[in-house]
Design a protein around this motif. Sequence first.
Motif, mmCIF file in Angstrom:
data_model
loop_
_atom_site.group_PDB
_atom_site.id
_atom_site.type_symbol
_atom_site.label_atom_id
_atom_site.label_comp_id
_atom_site.label_asym_id
_atom_site.label_seq_id
_atom_site.Cartn_x
_atom_site.Cartn_y
_atom_site.Cartn_z
ATOM 1 N N ALA A 64 0.942 -1.092 -0.031
ATOM 2 C CA ALA A 64 0.087 0.006 -0.072
ATOM 3 C C ALA A 64 0.982 1.208 -0.042
ATOM 4 N N PRO A 65 0.366 2.302 -0.429
ATOM 5 C CA PRO A 65 1.207 3.750 -0.596
ATOM 6 C C PRO A 65 1.546 3.883 0.555
ATOM 7 N N SER A 66 2.920 4.548 0.743
ATOM 8 C CA SER A 66 3.644 4.757 1.968
ATOM 9 C C SER A 66 3.751 6.277 2.246
ATOM 10 N N THR A 67 3.208 6.894 1.468
ATOM 11 C CA THR A 67 3.313 8.490 1.390
ATOM 12 C C THR A 67 2.843 9.062 2.753
ATOM 13 N N PHE A 68 1.899 8.413 3.230
ATOM 14 C CA PHE A 68 1.130 9.012 4.465
ATOM 15 C C PHE A 68 1.906 8.474 5.700
ATOM 16 N N TYR A 69 2.543 7.459 5.727
ATOM 17 C CA TYR A 69 3.651 7.000 6.927
ATOM 18 C C TYR A 69 4.768 7.774 6.715
ATOM 19 N N ILE A 70 5.191 8.218 5.702
ATOM 20 C CA ILE A 70 6.584 9.044 5.557
ATOM 21 C C ILE A 70 6.123 10.278 6.094
ATOM 22 N N SER A 71 4.912 10.985 6.115
ATOM 23 C CA SER A 71 4.502 12.281 6.667
ATOM 24 C C SER A 71 4.539 12.142 8.386
ATOM 25 N N ILE A 72 3.968 10.995 8.572
ATOM 26 C CA ILE A 72 3.943 10.784 10.069
ATOM 27 C C ILE A 72 5.103 10.579 10.625
ATOM 28 N N HIS A 73 6.126 10.093 9.844
ATOM 29 C CA HIS A 73 7.431 9.665 10.607
ATOM 30 C C HIS A 73 8.223 11.086 10.675
ATOM 31 N N ILE A 74 7.853 12.117 9.628
ATOM 32 C CA ILE A 74 8.351 13.217 9.739
ATOM 33 C C ILE A 74 7.923 14.120 11.031
ATOM 34 N N LEU A 75 6.613 13.843 11.310
ATOM 35 C CA LEU A 75 5.817 14.553 12.263
ATOM 36 C C LEU A 75 6.411 13.873 13.770
ATOM 37 N N ILE A 76 6.606 12.611 13.764
ATOM 38 C CA ILE A 76 7.307 12.092 14.969
ATOM 39 C C ILE A 76 8.605 12.850 15.617
ATOM 40 N N ALA A 77 9.583 12.962 14.310
ATOM 41 C CA ALA A 77 10.669 13.606 14.563
ATOM 42 C C ALA A 77 10.566 15.183 14.712
#
Length: 244
Positions: free
Chosen positions: A54-67
């Motif tokens: 499944a597309p990972s764009t959303f998770y990439i954004s979430i990982h940026i938010l965590i950082a």
Amino acid sequence: MGVEGCTKCIKYMLFFLNFIFWLAGGVILGVALWLRHDPKTSNLLGLEFEGAHAPSTFYISIHILIAVGAVMMVVGFLGCYGAIQESQCLLGTFFACLVILFACEVAAGIWGFMHRERVAKEMITFYDSAYDKAVSESFNENKQKAAVTVLKVFHETLNCCGKGTGSSFLTKLTDALSITDLCPSGIQMHVNLFVTNCHERINDLFSDKIYLIGIAALVVAVIMIFEMIFSMVLCCGIRNSPVY
């Protein structure tokens, strides 16, 4: 310490804003972790079909938010300590970090606004490929088990069925005739007898989360602007104080 009058007031205002900033970092970190482990998004974004994830764009954004949340907590603590200690070095470092964070947030906001519909579109494309495969082969004896499994996760998680209004009703009808077994059991139908389609549900799911992220980013940006102003005023006050 050395500063007096209005500068002393600014010192405590900066401390208070930095404490709010530190709390905001904790909230963003908590929200990002919640979004990362939310059952609906986790179920959908963990799917795999014909070797494609499944597309990972959303998770990439979430990982940026965590950082970002973690960095905000560190910077907020640095600002609080610098304000209380009236340290020009710490306040200057704090100001530089704020400028970098603010620039990154503006850049991320522009990118997010330009690609705000990308996550939902990618997920809809992934859903459509599985739906077409399952429907086209469900009338054969060798129906595609993987496609049906993917669809069932979508349908059970989002309580939906089909790509559009027509396909939703048709899939529900073929399920009733035991030709297919795709729609979730007990799904609610509108008064017009059409089932809620998954395109609509996917758009609603990710749009709500994107707006939540946008509101949090806007609040943090406003706090950062005031903190940059107060930190520079306090630095100037410390430099001009007779004690220093």
